[in-house]
Design an enzyme around this catalytic site. Structure first.
Site, short mmCIF file in Angstrom:
data_model
loop_
_atom_site.label_atom_id
_atom_site.label_comp_id
_atom_site.label_asym_id
_atom_site.label_seq_id
_atom_site.Cartn_x
_atom_site.Cartn_y
_atom_site.Cartn_z
N ASP A 47 0.69 -1.27 0.15
CA ASP A 47 -0.02 -0.08 -0.12
C ASP A 47 0.80 1.27 -0.08
OD1 ASP A 47 -2.42 1.50 -0.22
OD2 ASP A 47 -2.74 1.34 2.34
N ASN A 85 -10.57 -3.15 -6.53
CA ASN A 85 -9.71 -2.29 -7.22
C ASN A 85 -10.34 -2.08 -8.59
OD1 ASN A 85 -6.53 -3.51 -6.05
ND2 ASN A 85 -7.98 -1.56 -5.07
#
Ligand code: FPP
Length: 257
Positions: free
Chosen positions: A34, A82
């Site tokens: 991330d 996503n």
């Protein structure tokens, strides 16, 4: 000793750093990569440049894990959620996966890395699916590190799929519902055959699991670092492994006297 995802300059394999006990390394490390977008924003770059740099961090991490004798690395590359990102970012990521895989497959093969893509691969672009099938097949018997790339992966979707597969076997009389146990369920997950992760690393300071390996992380030690994924390097990995080696793993039991 793998030099998988090698850059053009071959590097010698790196020894386990002093201070790290080679006998107590995690067998399986999972990573939530991330902070790519924030890394790019800090540099006034488009978000996708963070993903491009993230590939370099993944290459470094795979090489180090392999060199230090870690058995498996599982990376969260693209979640089922996503797809809701801007279309250009999704397209960039798909093209990036394709480009990197095509470019690195030969190194993966030579360096004995076994690569697998975990998740629902059906909705991925056709060209990427072909490359994934080829890479999986060509590296299937490799004896080095297991490199799992979670792509269109979601922990809940994986559990639903496993439940459906078990239910189907019950309906055709192949399986008695009363015989379903943890092993049977684990065998229907994308990770079947892989041991559960011992260590989960999440970068960029967020304290969430984000639908990643919900079943498999049951007893994983969790290491959260503020380092943004593109900056993840040897020092950051060492920090995570030292943190891991400092933990008492009790698996629900008590500390031995
Ligand atoms: C999360 O950062 C990162 C991703 C969703 C993509 C990760 C993918 C790679 C590093 C490429 C991997 C490549 C291969 C070939 C496997 P973010 O965009 O959510 O960052 P932010 O939270 O700062 O916005």
């Amino acid at each position: 000793m793998s030099r998988a995802l090698a850059t053009t300059t071959a590097k010698a394999s790196q020894p386990v750093p002093v201070g790290l006990d080679p006998a107590r390394l995690p067998v399986h490390v999972a990573v939530i990569m991330d902070g790519n977008g924030r890394w790019a924003k800090q540099r006034n770059l488009p978000r996708v440049m963070g993903h491009r740099e993230g590939v370099e961090a993944l290459k470094r991490t795979l090489r180090l894990c392999s060199d230090w004798g870690i058995g498996a690395l599982t990376a969260y590359a693209f979640s089922t959620e996503n797809w809701s990102r801007p279309g250009e970012e999704v397209s960039f990521l798909m093209a990036l996966f394709e480009r990197v895989l095509a470019r690195e497959l030969q190194s993966l093969e030579q360096e004995q890395v076994r690569i697998r893509f975990l998740g629902d691969l059906e909705p991925l672009p056709e060209g990427l699916r072909r490359l994934i099938a080829d890479a999986t097949e060509r590296t299937a018997v490799n004896t080095g590190i297991h490199f799992n790339v979670c792509t269109n992966y979601g922990g809940r979707a994986e559990l639903v799929r496993a439940a459906q597969r078990l239910a189907r076997r019950c309906v055709v009389g192949e399986l008695d519902p009363a015989a379903i146990d943890e092993q049977q369920l684990a065998a229907e997950l994308h990770t079947a055959g892989e041991c559960d992760p011992d260590l989960l690393i999440r970068t960029s300071g967020e304290r969430r699991i984000s639908n990643f390996l919900l079943w498999q992380l049951a007893y994983a030690e969790i290491h959260i670092t503020d380092v943004l994924w593109p900056d993840f390097n040897q020092a950051a990995l060492l920090d995570a492994l030292l943190d891991y080696q400092g933990r008492q793993r009790r698996f629900g039991g008590v500390e031995p006297c």
